[in-house]
Design a protein around this motif. Structure first.
Motif, PDB file in Angstrom:
ATOM      1  N   PRO A   1    -105.251  -8.963 -13.767  1.00 14.45           N
ATOM      2  CA  PRO A   1    -104.028  -9.254 -14.535  1.00 14.45           C
ATOM      3  C   PRO A   1    -103.962  -8.488 -15.857  1.00 14.45           C
ATOM      4  O   PRO A   1    -103.896  -9.080 -16.937  1.00 14.45           O
ATOM      5  CB  PRO A   1    -104.099 -10.761 -14.746  1.00 14.45           C
ATOM      6  CG  PRO A   1    -105.527 -11.089 -14.662  1.00 14.45           C
ATOM      7  CD  PRO A   1    -106.160 -10.108 -13.740  1.00 14.45           C
ATOM      8  N   ILE A   2    -104.030  -7.182 -15.798  1.00 16.32           N
ATOM      9  CA  ILE A   2    -103.838  -6.359 -16.988  1.00 16.32           C
ATOM     10  C   ILE A   2    -102.757  -5.341 -16.660  1.00 16.32           C
ATOM     11  O   ILE A   2    -102.900  -4.568 -15.702  1.00 16.32           O
ATOM     12  CB  ILE A   2    -105.143  -5.652 -17.391  1.00 16.32           C
ATOM     13  CG1 ILE A   2    -106.181  -6.688 -17.838  1.00 16.32           C
ATOM     14  CG2 ILE A   2    -104.890  -4.653 -18.497  1.00 16.32           C
ATOM     15  CD1 ILE A   2    -107.519  -6.111 -18.148  1.00 16.32           C
ATOM     16  N   ILE A   3    -101.669  -5.359 -17.407  1.00 19.67           N
ATOM     17  CA  ILE A   3    -100.562  -4.460 -17.120  1.00 19.67           C
ATOM     18  C   ILE A   3    -100.770  -3.169 -17.890  1.00 19.67           C
ATOM     19  O   ILE A   3    -100.744  -3.177 -19.122  1.00 19.67           O
ATOM     20  CB  ILE A   3     -99.224  -5.104 -17.514  1.00 19.67           C
ATOM     21  CG1 ILE A   3     -99.041  -6.409 -16.766  1.00 19.67           C
ATOM     22  CG2 ILE A   3     -98.076  -4.152 -17.248  1.00 19.67           C
ATOM     23  CD1 ILE A   3     -97.846  -7.181 -17.204  1.00 19.67           C
TER      24      ILE A   3
ATOM     25  N   PRO B   1    -102.777 -14.994 -13.770  1.00 19.09           N
ATOM     26  CA  PRO B   1    -103.682 -15.075 -14.932  1.00 19.09           C
ATOM     27  C   PRO B   1    -104.049 -16.491 -15.338  1.00 19.09           C
ATOM     28  O   PRO B   1    -105.050 -16.698 -16.014  1.00 19.09           O
ATOM     29  CB  PRO B   1    -102.881 -14.394 -16.044  1.00 19.09           C
ATOM     30  CG  PRO B   1    -101.473 -14.580 -15.659  1.00 19.09           C
ATOM     31  CD  PRO B   1    -101.419 -14.595 -14.165  1.00 19.09           C
TER      32      PRO B   1
ATOM     33  N   HIS C   1    -107.517 -17.932 -14.433  1.00 21.49           N
ATOM     34  CA  HIS C   1    -108.556 -17.198 -15.163  1.00 21.49           C
ATOM     35  C   HIS C   1    -108.699 -17.768 -16.571  1.00 21.49           C
ATOM     36  O   HIS C   1    -109.810 -17.981 -17.046  1.00 21.49           O
ATOM     37  CB  HIS C   1    -108.190 -15.719 -15.252  1.00 21.49           C
ATOM     38  CG  HIS C   1    -108.153 -15.027 -13.932  1.00 21.49           C
ATOM     39  ND1 HIS C   1    -108.715 -13.793 -13.727  1.00 21.49           N
ATOM     40  CD2 HIS C   1    -107.633 -15.391 -12.755  1.00 21.49           C
ATOM     41  CE1 HIS C   1    -108.538 -13.441 -12.479  1.00 21.49           C
ATOM     42  NE2 HIS C   1    -107.877 -14.391 -11.870  1.00 21.49           N
ATOM     43  N   VAL C   2    -107.554 -18.017 -17.222  1.00 20.01           N
ATOM     44  CA  VAL C   2    -107.594 -18.542 -18.589  1.00 20.01           C
ATOM     45  C   VAL C   2    -108.264 -19.906 -18.609  1.00 20.01           C
ATOM     46  O   VAL C   2    -109.152 -20.168 -19.433  1.00 20.01           O
ATOM     47  CB  VAL C   2    -106.173 -18.649 -19.153  1.00 20.01           C
ATOM     48  CG1 VAL C   2    -106.199 -19.314 -20.497  1.00 20.01           C
ATOM     49  CG2 VAL C   2    -105.531 -17.302 -19.249  1.00 20.01           C
TER      50      VAL C   2
ATOM     51  N   THR D   1    -112.201 -20.704 -20.525  1.00 18.30           N
ATOM     52  CA  THR D   1    -112.585 -21.672 -21.537  1.00 18.30           C
ATOM     53  C   THR D   1    -113.505 -22.727 -20.929  1.00 18.30           C
ATOM     54  O   THR D   1    -114.433 -23.184 -21.594  1.00 18.30           O
ATOM     55  CB  THR D   1    -111.346 -22.334 -22.143  1.00 18.30           C
ATOM     56  OG1 THR D   1    -110.516 -22.776 -21.086  1.00 18.30           O
ATOM     57  CG2 THR D   1    -110.589 -21.378 -22.998  1.00 18.30           C
TER      58      THR D   1
ATOM     59  N   LEU E   1    -103.040  -9.921 -19.701  1.00 20.93           N
ATOM     60  CA  LEU E   1    -102.292 -11.180 -19.616  1.00 20.93           C
ATOM     61  C   LEU E   1    -103.174 -12.370 -19.940  1.00 20.93           C
ATOM     62  O   LEU E   1    -102.708 -13.363 -20.509  1.00 20.93           O
ATOM     63  CB  LEU E   1    -101.725 -11.340 -18.212  1.00 20.93           C
ATOM     64  CG  LEU E   1    -100.786 -10.237 -17.747  1.00 20.93           C
ATOM     65  CD1 LEU E   1    -100.445 -10.444 -16.297  1.00 20.93           C
ATOM     66  CD2 LEU E   1     -99.538 -10.249 -18.582  1.00 20.93           C
ATOM     67  N   VAL E   2    -104.460 -12.280 -19.569  1.00 18.90           N
ATOM     68  CA  VAL E   2    -105.342 -13.421 -19.796  1.00 18.90           C
ATOM     69  C   VAL E   2    -105.466 -13.705 -21.289  1.00 18.90           C
ATOM     70  O   VAL E   2    -105.369 -14.852 -21.730  1.00 18.90           O
ATOM     71  CB  VAL E   2    -106.723 -13.149 -19.163  1.00 18.90           C
ATOM     72  CG1 VAL E   2    -107.687 -14.255 -19.499  1.00 18.90           C
ATOM     73  CG2 VAL E   2    -106.598 -13.021 -17.668  1.00 18.90           C
TER      74      VAL E   2
ATOM     75  N   VAL F   1    -102.116 -15.225 -22.559  1.00 23.82           N
ATOM     76  CA  VAL F   1    -101.939 -16.636 -22.215  1.00 23.82           C
ATOM     77  C   VAL F   1    -102.917 -17.493 -23.009  1.00 23.82           C
ATOM     78  O   VAL F   1    -102.573 -18.558 -23.527  1.00 23.82           O
ATOM     79  CB  VAL F   1    -102.123 -16.848 -20.698  1.00 23.82           C
ATOM     80  CG1 VAL F   1    -102.035 -18.311 -20.353  1.00 23.82           C
ATOM     81  CG2 VAL F   1    -101.100 -16.064 -19.922  1.00 23.82           C
ATOM     82  N   LEU F   2    -104.154 -16.990 -23.147  1.00 24.03           N
ATOM     83  CA  LEU F   2    -105.203 -17.749 -23.821  1.00 24.03           C
ATOM     84  C   LEU F   2    -104.856 -18.001 -25.284  1.00 24.03           C
ATOM     85  O   LEU F   2    -104.938 -19.118 -25.774  1.00 24.03           O
ATOM     86  CB  LEU F   2    -106.515 -16.974 -23.728  1.00 24.03           C
ATOM     87  CG  LEU F   2    -107.745 -17.612 -24.362  1.00 24.03           C
ATOM     88  CD1 LEU F   2    -108.408 -18.512 -23.370  1.00 24.03           C
ATOM     89  CD2 LEU F   2    -108.715 -16.559 -24.829  1.00 24.03           C
TER      90      LEU F   2
ATOM     91  N   ARG G   1    -101.007 -20.623 -24.522  1.00 25.67           N
ATOM     92  CA  ARG G   1    -101.818 -21.839 -24.476  1.00 25.67           C
ATOM     93  C   ARG G   1    -102.683 -21.936 -25.729  1.00 25.67           C
ATOM     94  O   ARG G   1    -103.859 -22.280 -25.654  1.00 25.67           O
ATOM     95  CB  ARG G   1    -102.686 -21.847 -23.221  1.00 25.67           C
ATOM     96  CG  ARG G   1    -101.890 -21.922 -21.940  1.00 25.67           C
ATOM     97  CD  ARG G   1    -102.797 -22.020 -20.754  1.00 25.67           C
ATOM     98  NE  ARG G   1    -103.525 -23.264 -20.754  1.00 25.67           N
ATOM     99  CZ  ARG G   1    -103.059 -24.395 -20.229  1.00 25.67           C
ATOM    100  NH1 ARG G   1    -101.893 -24.426 -19.659  1.00 25.67           N
ATOM    101  NH2 ARG G   1    -103.772 -25.484 -20.282  1.00 25.67           N
TER     102      ARG G   1
ATOM    103  N   ASP H   1    -104.427 -25.341 -26.433  1.00 26.48           N
ATOM    104  CA  ASP H   1    -105.550 -25.579 -25.531  1.00 26.48           C
ATOM    105  C   ASP H   1    -106.785 -24.859 -26.031  1.00 26.48           C
ATOM    106  O   ASP H   1    -107.853 -25.458 -26.200  1.00 26.48           O
ATOM    107  CB  ASP H   1    -105.156 -25.101 -24.130  1.00 26.48           C
ATOM    108  CG  ASP H   1    -106.239 -25.344 -23.110  1.00 26.48           C
ATOM    109  OD1 ASP H   1    -107.041 -26.265 -23.333  1.00 26.48           O
ATOM    110  OD2 ASP H   1    -106.273 -24.626 -22.104  1.00 26.48           O
ATOM    111  N   THR H   2    -106.624 -23.555 -26.331  1.00 24.56           N
ATOM    112  CA  THR H   2    -107.772 -22.757 -26.755  1.00 24.56           C
ATOM    113  C   THR H   2    -108.322 -23.256 -28.075  1.00 24.56           C
ATOM    114  O   THR H   2    -109.534 -23.282 -28.285  1.00 24.56           O
ATOM    115  CB  THR H   2    -107.358 -21.291 -26.870  1.00 24.56           C
ATOM    116  OG1 THR H   2    -106.672 -20.938 -25.688  1.00 24.56           O
ATOM    117  CG2 THR H   2    -108.549 -20.401 -27.044  1.00 24.56           C
TER     118      THR H   2
END
Lengths: 147, 266
Positions: A65-67, A94, A97-98, A102, B66-67, B70-71, B75, B78-79
């Motif tokens: 997931p990297i554009i 993605p 994965h996120v 964590t 994207l990660v 979003v992280l 979100r 959350d993080t």
């Protein structure tokens, strides 16, 4: 048998693996007597959940997931007036994965806390076997009934 | 107990296996998790948040990974609280294990001075670490700073940076790692990480937006528009996460390996 394998195991093999790993972890947490072995079971359980989440986000034929060239892709979308410049089928989901990124680090920290508690228990009781610790607590209670 | 465990495990497992037959196939791009929920006739009945992340992140934040986007942005709450959980875990280990009182009886023999010339057994290990540790630390900083463009970010880079100090402690002894990274320093670093993260959120709030709504920070960040402000703030909060993770990873190791005395390691 072959038909059963092709229709229900092969397209779902990731779920089967996670269920099996989860059962191993659950067994270790419930049945093992040694506290460290219980913690190992907890880690296996956690790994099963991580595997489940990550495998849910897989799309066949997609990449990471990297554009590449996100700015240019965004500019292209602006020119054509639509957001269709990025094809979602080409990138893995993605979100799992996120969540798991964590969860892994938090899992390590909570495992550290559990190990600290185990170390302290070993300092106090001289053993990490659950039944021996319980027995020591019971005899200590009998020795001082008011305490 | 074993029989009870076996029954519980088998029941749980068979229920899960029974549920598996309703799950989407492996790698299905049209599954509800990937493409949003569908009604029984195949009509989409709701937008998938993952699709939104993939198609709109480039336009809204200019962040390719994207990660990370979003992280640290979508979100962010959350993080932030995951980081607080790590911080709390470090504090819990401190509270459980740390021996603050000097107790003559629990101290073992004094630590062997492994830096002395006579200790030839550790020359190879010591030299290897001398070469490797700076490279590991440099690479971990790269992972933190380059988290927008390649796989990486605060958590991964922080764990690697913490691991480099743990490597020093394993290869030499805990004392020499603690001379570089004293308890006061790593506890401060853990707090500073959380404060950096919360600070970005509070700054957005002072500028009359929601907590952690970074876009408005272009007012105070030089030469940025609303989109790039989000990108730069993500880097900021990732650095905060990396600080906390580094400090707590080393704190966990140091306390566990020395039984809370922070004197002699393994």
């Amino acid at each position: 048998m072959k038909e059963f394998f092709e229709t229900s195991i092969e397209p779902h093999f990731n779920y089967w693996v996670y269920v099996i790993l989860m059962m191993i972890g659950l067994w270790a947490v419930i049945a093992k007597n040694n506290l460290i072995k219980k913690l190992i079971g907890m880690s296996i359980f956690q790994t099963a959940i991580i595997l489940f989440y990550v495998s849910v986000g897989v799309k066949k034929g997609s990449g990471i997931p990297i554009i590449p060239k996100a700015k240019e892709a965004a500019a292209g979308a602006g020119e054509h007036g639509a957001a269709g410049a990025v094809n979602p089928d080409l990138f893995a989901n993605p979100l799992p994965h996120v969540l798991m990124l964590t969860a892994i680090v938090v899992g390590v920290s909570t495992l550290g806390v559990a190990l600290a508690v185990a170390q302290q228990l070993f300092k106090d009781f001289g053993t990490l076997e659950e039944d021996e610790i319980l027995e020591q607590i019971k005899t200590a209670d009998k020795a001082s009934p008011d305490g | 107990m074993k029989w009870f465990a076996l029954i519980a495990v088998v029941i749980t497992g068979s229920l899960l296996i029974y549920g598996v037959s309703d799950f989407p196939d492996w790698g299905d791009a049209q599954s509800p998790a990937n493409a949003g929920a569908k009604s029984s006739t195949g009509e989409p009945i709701g937008e998938s948040v993952s699709q939104f992340y993939i198609t709109e992140t480039g336009r809204l934040t200019h962040v390719p990974n994207l990660v990370t986007a979003v992280l640290a942005d979508y979100r962010g709450y959350d993080t932030m609280f995951e980081t607080v959980v790590i911080f709390a875990a470090g504090m819990a280990i401190f509270a459980i294990l740390r021996v603050l009182r000097e107790d003559k009886h629990t101290l073992g023999p004094p630590a062997k001075d492994t830096t002395a010339d006579g200790d030839h057994g550790r020359i190879i290990v010591g030299t290897t670490c001398k070469i490797l540790i700076p490279v590991i630390q440099l690479f971990s900083l790269y992972v933190v700073a380059h988290g927008h463009y390649s796989p990486g970010g605060g958590f991964q880079g922080g764990v690697m940076l913490g691991a480099s100090f743990i490597l020093l402690a394993v290869a030499k002894d805990l004392g020499s790692a603690l001379t570089w990274f004293t308890e006061k320093r790593f506890m401060t670093l853990a707090c500073v990480g959380i404060l950096i993260y919360a600070g970005f959120g509070l700054m957005a709030q002072f500028l009359q937006r929601h907590f952690l709504d970074y876009g408005v920070l272009h007012v105070i960040l030089p030469k940025t528009d609303e989109v790039m402000a989000r990108s730069h703030s993500m880097l900021g909060v990732e650095i905060g996460v990396a600080f906390t993770v580094t400090a707590i990873m080393f704190a966990i190791y140091a306390n566990l390996s020395s039984r809370g005395e922070l004197k002699r390691g393994l």
